[in-house]
Design a protein around this motif. Structure first.
Motif, PDB file in Angstrom:
ATOM      1  N   TYR A  76       0.835  -1.190   0.000  1.00 28.81           N
ATOM      2  CA  TYR A  76       0.000   0.000   0.000  1.00 28.81           C
ATOM      3  C   TYR A  76       0.876   1.248   0.000  1.00 28.81           C
ATOM      4  N   THR A  77       0.351   2.310  -0.574  1.00 26.47           N
ATOM      5  CA  THR A  77       1.051   3.585  -0.600  1.00 26.47           C
ATOM      6  C   THR A  77       0.382   4.570   0.352  1.00 26.47           C
ATOM      7  N   GLU A  78       0.989   5.753   0.501  1.00 28.77           N
ATOM      8  CA  GLU A  78       0.456   6.761   1.409  1.00 28.77           C
ATOM      9  C   GLU A  78      -0.852   7.359   0.906  1.00 28.77           C
ATOM     10  N   THR A  79      -1.085   7.304  -0.390  1.00 22.85           N
ATOM     11  CA  THR A  79      -2.314   7.873  -0.950  1.00 22.85           C
ATOM     12  C   THR A  79      -3.504   6.926  -0.882  1.00 22.85           C
ATOM     13  N   ASP A  80      -3.284   5.673  -0.549  1.00 29.07           N
ATOM     14  CA  ASP A  80      -4.386   4.711  -0.472  1.00 29.07           C
ATOM     15  C   ASP A  80      -5.230   4.979   0.769  1.00 29.07           C
ATOM     16  N   ILE A  81      -6.508   4.691   0.661  1.00 28.45           N
ATOM     17  CA  ILE A  81      -7.445   4.886   1.760  1.00 28.45           C
ATOM     18  C   ILE A  81      -7.981   3.533   2.207  1.00 28.45           C
ATOM     19  N   ARG A  82      -8.694   3.552   3.335  1.00 27.28           N
ATOM     20  CA  ARG A  82      -9.245   2.318   3.883  1.00 27.28           C
ATOM     21  C   ARG A  82     -10.333   1.766   2.966  1.00 27.28           C
ATOM     22  N   SER A 137      -4.050   0.479   9.271  1.00 24.54           N
ATOM     23  CA  SER A 137      -3.240   1.384   8.460  1.00 24.54           C
ATOM     24  C   SER A 137      -2.531   0.584   7.379  1.00 24.54           C
ATOM     25  N   GLY A 138      -2.091   1.300   6.339  1.00 18.68           N
ATOM     26  CA  GLY A 138      -1.359   0.633   5.272  1.00 18.68           C
ATOM     27  C   GLY A 138       0.014   0.174   5.709  1.00 18.68           C
ATOM     28  N   GLU A 139       0.613   0.862   6.669  1.00 15.11           N
ATOM     29  CA  GLU A 139       1.937   0.450   7.156  1.00 15.11           C
ATOM     30  C   GLU A 139       1.878  -0.899   7.853  1.00 15.11           C
ATOM     31  N   ASN A 163      -8.897  -3.827  -4.586  1.00 13.39           N
ATOM     32  CA  ASN A 163      -8.675  -2.790  -3.591  1.00 13.39           C
ATOM     33  C   ASN A 163      -7.618  -1.774  -4.008  1.00 13.39           C
ATOM     34  N   ILE A 164      -6.787  -2.098  -4.998  1.00 17.13           N
ATOM     35  CA  ILE A 164      -5.710  -1.190  -5.391  1.00 17.13           C
ATOM     36  C   ILE A 164      -5.720  -0.903  -6.886  1.00 17.13           C
ATOM     37  N   THR A 165      -6.710  -1.379  -7.614  1.00 24.26           N
ATOM     38  CA  THR A 165      -6.799  -1.118  -9.052  1.00 24.26           C
ATOM     39  C   THR A 165      -8.218  -0.717  -9.416  1.00 24.26           C
ATOM     40  N   VAL A 219     -11.306  -0.929 -25.612  1.00 24.95           N
ATOM     41  CA  VAL A 219     -10.173  -1.493 -24.882  1.00 24.95           C
ATOM     42  C   VAL A 219     -10.451  -1.361 -23.393  1.00 24.95           C
ATOM     43  N   ILE A 220     -10.166  -2.438 -22.654  1.00 29.30           N
ATOM     44  CA  ILE A 220     -10.298  -2.443 -21.197  1.00 29.30           C
ATOM     45  C   ILE A 220      -8.941  -2.093 -20.599  1.00 29.30           C
ATOM     46  N   LEU A 221      -8.911  -1.052 -19.782  1.00 31.69           N
ATOM     47  CA  LEU A 221      -7.676  -0.582 -19.155  1.00 31.69           C
ATOM     48  C   LEU A 221      -7.739  -0.814 -17.654  1.00 31.69           C
ATOM     49  N   THR A 222      -6.610  -1.203 -17.080  1.00 29.86           N
ATOM     50  CA  THR A 222      -6.479  -1.387 -15.638  1.00 29.86           C
ATOM     51  C   THR A 222      -5.546  -0.314 -15.106  1.00 29.86           C
ATOM     52  N   PHE A 223      -6.058   0.539 -14.203  1.00 33.00           N
ATOM     53  CA  PHE A 223      -5.289   1.644 -13.644  1.00 33.00           C
ATOM     54  C   PHE A 223      -4.802   1.271 -12.247  1.00 33.00           C
ATOM     55  N   ASP A 224      -3.601   1.684 -11.943  1.00 27.07           N
ATOM     56  CA  ASP A 224      -3.055   1.485 -10.607  1.00 27.07           C
ATOM     57  C   ASP A 224      -3.593   2.564  -9.683  1.00 27.07           C
ATOM     58  N   GLY A 225      -4.067   2.174  -8.518  1.00 21.71           N
ATOM     59  CA  GLY A 225      -4.616   3.126  -7.568  1.00 21.71           C
ATOM     60  C   GLY A 225      -6.091   2.895  -7.328  1.00 21.71           C
ATOM     61  N   GLN A 226      -6.670   3.752  -6.513  1.00 22.11           N
ATOM     62  CA  GLN A 226      -8.063   3.623  -6.104  1.00 22.11           C
ATOM     63  C   GLN A 226      -8.972   4.689  -6.719  1.00 22.11           C
ATOM     64  N   VAL A 227      -8.503   5.341  -7.785  1.00 17.06           N
ATOM     65  CA  VAL A 227      -9.280   6.384  -8.448  1.00 17.06           C
ATOM     66  C   VAL A 227      -9.347   6.048  -9.935  1.00 17.06           C
TER      67      VAL A 227
END
Length: 430
Positions: A76-82, A137-139, A163-165, A219-227
């Protein structure tokens, strides 16, 4: 033979496209021409050795499942949320521990290893051999994933992809572009994760009875992150990104959802008559068919079946809320009941016991209890009802001469406020 000179090449029959060239360190090395098949090269290597090379010394091909897992980040990164979820499964199943991963027994392992940051109700079962852990927490989640004790005890930990894509559909992509060219030419806005992978949607066309797949511009795209971005850019052109909704996949072998016939490992179940045989060899017509899910007179693969509609709605909720299947299915009750539930709710048919007629009792089986009425209260001697009634009958209210309630002299003036106040005070005092 001089010790400084390389040994003579072995006396073997080589394929015409393979040559041996001497090297300074190990005698001879095999230099295959590009046109030579790889099988010829492996055959020569085995012939020049007393023992074939074991699999441990060679580079094995990475399985497809592991390749897909390596495409996603492991922390997890610092920008990820619960919520900060981690899925855990067994690497090797121990016969003594059973075939399932019990959440309570795994919770004992977590308490014994003293992992921190786990919520009080964070451990849940998400499969026969998989549990989910939610951290505060992510840590704390990253510390658990990278902990060496997890692998030492035979567990594999990873972050669930949902949860992350985020997955979206982009249209108007040229059909002659490869997947690498698509990722290279697409640009994401600031604050959005990179594009992990792309997959083109193909359209199925039947040509002379055989299916052919034609590429489309979607085309189906997979983005990294929660947005998920609302749009991306390609060669100075803005492209709209729509939410990708998972398709409803049904097996034609066992009639279950979530896999195809080529991936099925269950016993066959006919989608025409619901018996334990393959539906391809069944001769039951659609009018005499029986649905496994809703007991209707249609095939179990009917697109308007209540269970098929339910599965489609579950997939829509999964895509919109980014939640797993188990959690999304709780909002939609099953459209079919088990045999035990049906036998409890429905009465037995009358033809099973024709000698006895059903009679409904007209009286209650409970005994009626009557209680005695309460007695009237006894009046105290200090109250005489007859005397009170006689006083009320004899009393006559005197008539006022001047029309006022307060009886005073006719000459007194009630325009004076002080006089009225004195009269009221005297009345209250007396």
């Amino acid at each position: 033979m001089d010790g400084n000179e390389p040994p003579d090449p072995p006396d073997i029959q080589l394929p015409p496209n393979i040559q041996l060239s001497p090297t300074s360190a190990s005698g001879f090395s095999y230099t295959p021409v590009l046109t030579a098949p790889l099988s010829h090269f492996n055959a020569v290597e085995n012939l020049t050795r007393k023992r074939p090379i074991s699999d441990e010394g060679t580079t094995k091909e990475i399985p497809n499942k592991q390749k897909r897992q390596n495409e996603y980040r492991l922390k997890y990164t610092e920008t990820d949320i619960r919520p900060f979820l981690v899925h855990v499964s067994r690497l090797e199943r121990d016969p003594s521990s059973g075939t399932t991963l019990h959440p309570i027994k795994f919770g004992q392992f977590l308490e014994r290893m003293r992992f921190s940051g786990i919520l009080r109700d964070g451990v849940k079962r998400v499969g026969r051999n998989k549990v989910s852990i939610e951290f505060s927490s992510g840590e704390n989640a990253n510390n658990f994933i990278t902990s060496p004790s997890v692998i030492e005890h035979g567990y594999a930990a990873s972050i669930p992809k949902y949860n992350i894509t985020r997955m979206g559909v982009v249209r108007d992509i040229p059909t002659d572009w490869s997947l690498d060219e698509i990722i290279e030419n697409l640009k994401v806005p600031s604050g959005i994760g990179k594009i992990i992978k792309a997959r083109r949607i193909n359209k199925k066309n039947m040509v002379n009875g055989s299916p052919e797949w034609q590429p489309t511009q979607s085309v189906i795209l997979t983005f990294d992150g929660q947005v998920l971005p609302t749009r991306i850019y390609c060669c100075y052109t803005a492209l709209k990104v729509e939410v990708y909704k998972y398709p409803t996949v049904q097996c034609f072998n066992c009639c279950r959802f979530g896999h195809t016939k080529m991936q099925c490992r269950s016993q066959p179940r006919c989608f025409k008559c619901s018996q334990n045989h393959s539906g391809d060899s069944c001769s039951v017509s659609e009018g005499d068919s029986y649905c496994i899910f809703c007991s209707g007179s249609h095939f179990s693969t009917y697109k308007k079946c209540p269970e098929f509609i339910r599965q489609t709605e579950i997939k829509c909720v999964m895509a919109e809320k980014n939640i797993p299947y188990e959690e999304a299915a709780k909002s939609f009750p099953a459209s079919y009941k088990s045999y035990a539930d049906i036998s409890k709710s429905s009465p037995s048919p009358s033809y099973l016991n024709p000698s006895k007629s059903v009679t409904h009792p007209t009286t209650s089986y409970k005994k009626t209890v009557f209680s005695k009425p309460k007695s009237r209260p006894i009046l105290t001697p200090g109250y005489d009802k007859q005397a009170h009634q006689s006083i009320l009958k004899e009393f006559n209210i005197p008539q006022s001469e001047n029309g006022y309630v307060l009886q005073t002299d006719s000459t007194s003036s009630y325009d004076n406020t002080d006089t009225i106040t004195e009269l009221v005070i005297n009345l209250l005092v007396n």
